[in-house]
Design a protein around this motif. Structure first.
Motif, PDB file in Angstrom:
ATOM      1  N   VAL A  30       0.837  -1.204   0.000  1.00  0.00           N
ATOM      2  CA  VAL A  30       0.000   0.000   0.000  1.00  0.00           C
ATOM      3  C   VAL A  30       0.872   1.254   0.000  1.00  0.00           C
ATOM      4  CG1 VAL A  30      -1.656   1.330   1.372  1.00  0.00           C
ATOM      5  CG2 VAL A  30      -1.994  -1.122   1.041  1.00  0.00           C
ATOM      6  N   LEU A  31       1.915   1.268   0.816  1.00  0.00           N
ATOM      7  CA  LEU A  31       2.816   2.425   0.851  1.00  0.00           C
ATOM      8  C   LEU A  31       3.519   2.620  -0.489  1.00  0.00           C
ATOM      9  CD1 LEU A  31       4.366   2.221   4.431  1.00  0.00           C
ATOM     10  CD2 LEU A  31       2.827   3.977   3.523  1.00  0.00           C
ATOM     11  N   ALA A  32       3.955   1.536  -1.096  1.00  0.00           N
ATOM     12  CA  ALA A  32       4.621   1.633  -2.401  1.00  0.00           C
ATOM     13  C   ALA A  32       3.648   2.181  -3.450  1.00  0.00           C
ATOM     14  CB  ALA A  32       5.157   0.271  -2.825  1.00  0.00           C
ATOM     15  N   ALA A  33       2.404   1.702  -3.415  1.00  0.00           N
ATOM     16  CA  ALA A  33       1.403   2.203  -4.359  1.00  0.00           C
ATOM     17  C   ALA A  33       1.145   3.686  -4.118  1.00  0.00           C
ATOM     18  CB  ALA A  33       0.113   1.401  -4.221  1.00  0.00           C
ATOM     19  N   GLY A  34       1.047   4.084  -2.848  1.00  0.00           N
ATOM     20  CA  GLY A  34       0.810   5.493  -2.512  1.00  0.00           C
ATOM     21  C   GLY A  34       1.945   6.388  -2.960  1.00  0.00           C
ATOM     22  N   ARG A  35       3.166   5.908  -2.860  1.00  0.00           N
ATOM     23  CA  ARG A  35       4.333   6.708  -3.290  1.00  0.00           C
ATOM     24  C   ARG A  35       4.338   6.942  -4.793  1.00  0.00           C
ATOM     25  NH1 ARG A  35       7.236   3.496   0.765  1.00  0.00           N
ATOM     26  NH2 ARG A  35       7.652   4.897   2.495  1.00  0.00           N
ATOM     27  N   ARG A  36       3.742   6.036  -5.535  1.00  0.00           N
ATOM     28  CA  ARG A  36       3.707   6.165  -6.994  1.00  0.00           C
ATOM     29  C   ARG A  36       2.611   7.118  -7.472  1.00  0.00           C
ATOM     30  NH1 ARG A  36       6.157   1.583 -10.044  1.00  0.00           N
ATOM     31  NH2 ARG A  36       5.011   2.609 -11.687  1.00  0.00           N
ATOM     32  N   LEU A  37       1.658   7.414  -6.594  1.00  0.00           N
ATOM     33  CA  LEU A  37       0.554   8.303  -6.968  1.00  0.00           C
ATOM     34  C   LEU A  37       0.968   9.760  -6.811  1.00  0.00           C
ATOM     35  CD1 LEU A  37      -2.332   6.414  -5.154  1.00  0.00           C
ATOM     36  CD2 LEU A  37      -1.991   6.591  -7.631  1.00  0.00           C
ATOM     37  N   PRO A  38       0.403  10.648  -7.622  1.00  0.00           N
ATOM     38  CA  PRO A  38       0.729  12.075  -7.497  1.00  0.00           C
ATOM     39  C   PRO A  38       0.167  12.663  -6.200  1.00  0.00           C
ATOM     40  CG  PRO A  38      -0.994  11.750  -9.123  1.00  0.00           C
ATOM     41  CD  PRO A  38      -0.527  10.382  -8.721  1.00  0.00           C
ATOM     42  N   VAL A  39       0.864  13.641  -5.662  1.00  0.00           N
ATOM     43  CA  VAL A  39       0.415  14.335  -4.451  1.00  0.00           C
ATOM     44  C   VAL A  39      -0.845  15.142  -4.760  1.00  0.00           C
ATOM     45  CG1 VAL A  39       1.024  16.150  -2.793  1.00  0.00           C
ATOM     46  CG2 VAL A  39       2.716  14.418  -3.424  1.00  0.00           C
ATOM     47  N   GLU A  40      -0.906  15.765  -5.923  1.00  0.00           N
ATOM     48  CA  GLU A  40      -2.016  16.645  -6.288  1.00  0.00           C
ATOM     49  C   GLU A  40      -3.061  15.921  -7.133  1.00  0.00           C
ATOM     50  OE1 GLU A  40      -0.139  19.817  -8.381  1.00  0.00           O
ATOM     51  OE2 GLU A  40       0.677  20.707  -6.557  1.00  0.00           O
ATOM     52  N   HIS A  41      -4.307  16.324  -6.957  1.00  0.00           N
ATOM     53  CA  HIS A  41      -5.382  15.846  -7.821  1.00  0.00           C
ATOM     54  C   HIS A  41      -6.402  16.967  -7.998  1.00  0.00           C
ATOM     55  CE1 HIS A  41      -7.136  15.030  -3.824  1.00  0.00           C
ATOM     56  NE2 HIS A  41      -8.263  15.328  -4.417  1.00  0.00           N
ATOM     57  N   VAL A  42      -7.188  16.854  -9.043  1.00  0.00           N
ATOM     58  CA  VAL A  42      -8.257  17.808  -9.319  1.00  0.00           C
ATOM     59  C   VAL A  42      -9.530  17.006  -9.528  1.00  0.00           C
ATOM     60  CG1 VAL A  42      -9.129  19.578 -10.887  1.00  0.00           C
ATOM     61  CG2 VAL A  42      -6.675  19.458 -10.390  1.00  0.00           C
ATOM     62  N   TYR A 152      -2.336   7.760   2.920  1.00  0.00           N
ATOM     63  CA  TYR A 152      -3.574   8.489   2.660  1.00  0.00           C
ATOM     64  C   TYR A 152      -3.838   8.615   1.159  1.00  0.00           C
ATOM     65  CZ  TYR A 152      -3.952   9.791   7.574  1.00  0.00           C
ATOM     66  OH  TYR A 152      -4.080   9.765   8.919  1.00  0.00           O
ATOM     67  N   ARG A 153      -2.774   8.807   0.355  1.00  0.00           N
ATOM     68  CA  ARG A 153      -2.947   8.884  -1.105  1.00  0.00           C
ATOM     69  C   ARG A 153      -3.526   7.582  -1.637  1.00  0.00           C
ATOM     70  NH1 ARG A 153       1.906  11.796  -1.323  1.00  0.00           N
ATOM     71  NH2 ARG A 153       3.183  10.036  -1.960  1.00  0.00           N
ATOM     72  N   ALA A 154      -2.994   6.444  -1.177  1.00  0.00           N
ATOM     73  CA  ALA A 154      -3.478   5.142  -1.645  1.00  0.00           C
ATOM     74  C   ALA A 154      -4.935   4.940  -1.253  1.00  0.00           C
ATOM     75  CB  ALA A 154      -2.600   4.021  -1.081  1.00  0.00           C
ATOM     76  N   VAL A 155      -5.283   5.254  -0.016  1.00  0.00           N
ATOM     77  CA  VAL A 155      -6.665   5.105   0.438  1.00  0.00           C
ATOM     78  C   VAL A 155      -7.589   6.017  -0.374  1.00  0.00           C
ATOM     79  CG1 VAL A 155      -8.240   5.513   2.376  1.00  0.00           C
ATOM     80  CG2 VAL A 155      -6.071   4.310   2.752  1.00  0.00           C
ATOM     81  N   SER A 156      -7.175   7.282  -0.551  1.00  0.00           N
ATOM     82  CA  SER A 156      -7.983   8.237  -1.306  1.00  0.00           C
ATOM     83  C   SER A 156      -8.184   7.779  -2.749  1.00  0.00           C
ATOM     84  CB  SER A 156      -7.310   9.610  -1.271  1.00  0.00           C
ATOM     85  OG  SER A 156      -7.976  10.508  -2.123  1.00  0.00           O
ATOM     86  N   HIS A 157      -7.137   7.291  -3.356  1.00  0.00           N
ATOM     87  CA  HIS A 157      -7.205   6.916  -4.771  1.00  0.00           C
ATOM     88  C   HIS A 157      -7.942   5.594  -4.989  1.00  0.00           C
ATOM     89  CE1 HIS A 157      -5.862   7.043  -8.956  1.00  0.00           C
ATOM     90  NE2 HIS A 157      -5.627   5.744  -8.839  1.00  0.00           N
ATOM     91  N   TYR A 158      -7.591   4.561  -4.211  1.00  0.00           N
ATOM     92  CA  TYR A 158      -8.102   3.222  -4.471  1.00  0.00           C
ATOM     93  C   TYR A 158      -9.377   2.871  -3.698  1.00  0.00           C
ATOM     94  CZ  TYR A 158      -3.633   2.511  -6.756  1.00  0.00           C
ATOM     95  OH  TYR A 158      -2.555   2.616  -7.581  1.00  0.00           O
ATOM     96  N   LEU A 159      -9.601   3.455  -2.536  1.00  0.00           N
ATOM     97  CA  LEU A 159     -10.762   3.068  -1.735  1.00  0.00           C
ATOM     98  C   LEU A 159     -11.893   4.086  -1.765  1.00  0.00           C
ATOM     99  CD1 LEU A 159      -9.028   1.472   1.391  1.00  0.00           C
ATOM    100  CD2 LEU A 159      -9.983   0.343  -0.613  1.00  0.00           C
ATOM    101  N   THR A 160     -11.616   5.327  -1.403  1.00  0.00           N
ATOM    102  CA  THR A 160     -12.695   6.313  -1.310  1.00  0.00           C
ATOM    103  C   THR A 160     -12.921   7.054  -2.619  1.00  0.00           C
ATOM    104  OG1 THR A 160     -11.215   8.048  -0.498  1.00  0.00           O
ATOM    105  CG2 THR A 160     -12.308   6.677   1.149  1.00  0.00           C
ATOM    106  N   GLY A 161     -11.895   7.203  -3.427  1.00  0.00           N
ATOM    107  CA  GLY A 161     -12.000   7.953  -4.673  1.00  0.00           C
ATOM    108  C   GLY A 161     -11.673   9.414  -4.437  1.00  0.00           C
ATOM    109  N   GLU A 162     -10.901   9.989  -5.320  1.00  0.00           N
ATOM    110  CA  GLU A 162     -10.468  11.377  -5.155  1.00  0.00           C
ATOM    111  C   GLU A 162     -11.612  12.372  -5.302  1.00  0.00           C
ATOM    112  OE1 GLU A 162      -7.562  10.750  -8.075  1.00  0.00           O
ATOM    113  OE2 GLU A 162      -5.948  10.479  -6.625  1.00  0.00           O
TER     114      GLU A 162
END
Length: 193
Positions: A30-42, A152-162
């Motif tokens: 999960v941490l590795a996946a989160g590190r690969r995601l961008p910090v910013e989203h719109v 938090y990035r991984a949870v936001s992206h994969y579970l709750t949705g940005e």
């Protein structure tokens, strides 16, 4: 032949080691996946309302009344204004509290609010644009979010949705304004580095 016998305590210990190993492995993934995601989203969503912009503006800016129509929000505390005179407030909910401030205000057409708490693992701004449409108006909400911690990035992206925050807000506002919720779904979500 020397035989070992597993005792209940030994089996429980082995199980605990396996569970700990699997948990650590999942956390690492999960941490590795989160590190690969961008910090910013719109994230952006829209809502057609059968109310004039000034009436919707009054609801958007009456922060003291937010708990009456935003689920999960227990209460709002008004804070001293910024040095520039912009309103500030703290929202309290089941996950703690967050401080917000008005960044820009052009009544009744454009409002920009932002998180004013640099110690949180996330931040961002929300831009509310009211466009007259017939007897009512269209509200577009754009979230420029930042999620600093990889977990938090991984949870936001994969579970709750940005776009979840925009969706929840528009759904609650549609209910508050008694508008059809057909357009309450975020219409576009994109991520940027």
């Amino acid at each position: 032949m020397s035989g070992r016998r597993w005792t209940a305590a030994g089996a429980a210990g082995a199980t605990a080691v396996v569970v700990a190993g699997v948990t650590a492995g999942l956390a690492a993934v999960v941490l590795a996946a989160g590190r690969r995601l961008p910090v910013e989203h719109v994230s952006e969503g829209g809502l057609e309302l059968d109310r004039p912009p000034d009436e919707v503006w009054d609801v958007l800016t009456a922060v003291d009344l937010y708990p009456a129509w935003r689920p999960g929000l227990a209460h709002v505390e008004r804070l001293p204004a910024t040095a520039a005179g912009h309103p500030r407030w703290r929202e309290y909910g089941k996950h703690g509290h967050t401080t917000y401030e008005v960044v820009e205000s052009a009544a009744p057409h454009r409002l920009v609010t932002g998180i004013a708490d640099p110690d949180l693992p996330y931040g961002g701004t929300w831009t509310y644009v009211l466009t007259p449409a017939g007897r009512g108006c269209t509200l577009t909400v754009t979230e420029h979010g930042e999620v600093y911690q990889p977990l938090y990035r991984a949870v936001s992206h994969y579970l709750t949705g940005e776009g979840a925050t925009v969706h929840r807000y528009l759904s609650a506002l549609a209910h508050r304004m008694a508008a059809p919720e057909a357009l309450a779904e975020p219409q576009r979500t994109q991520s940027r580095r």
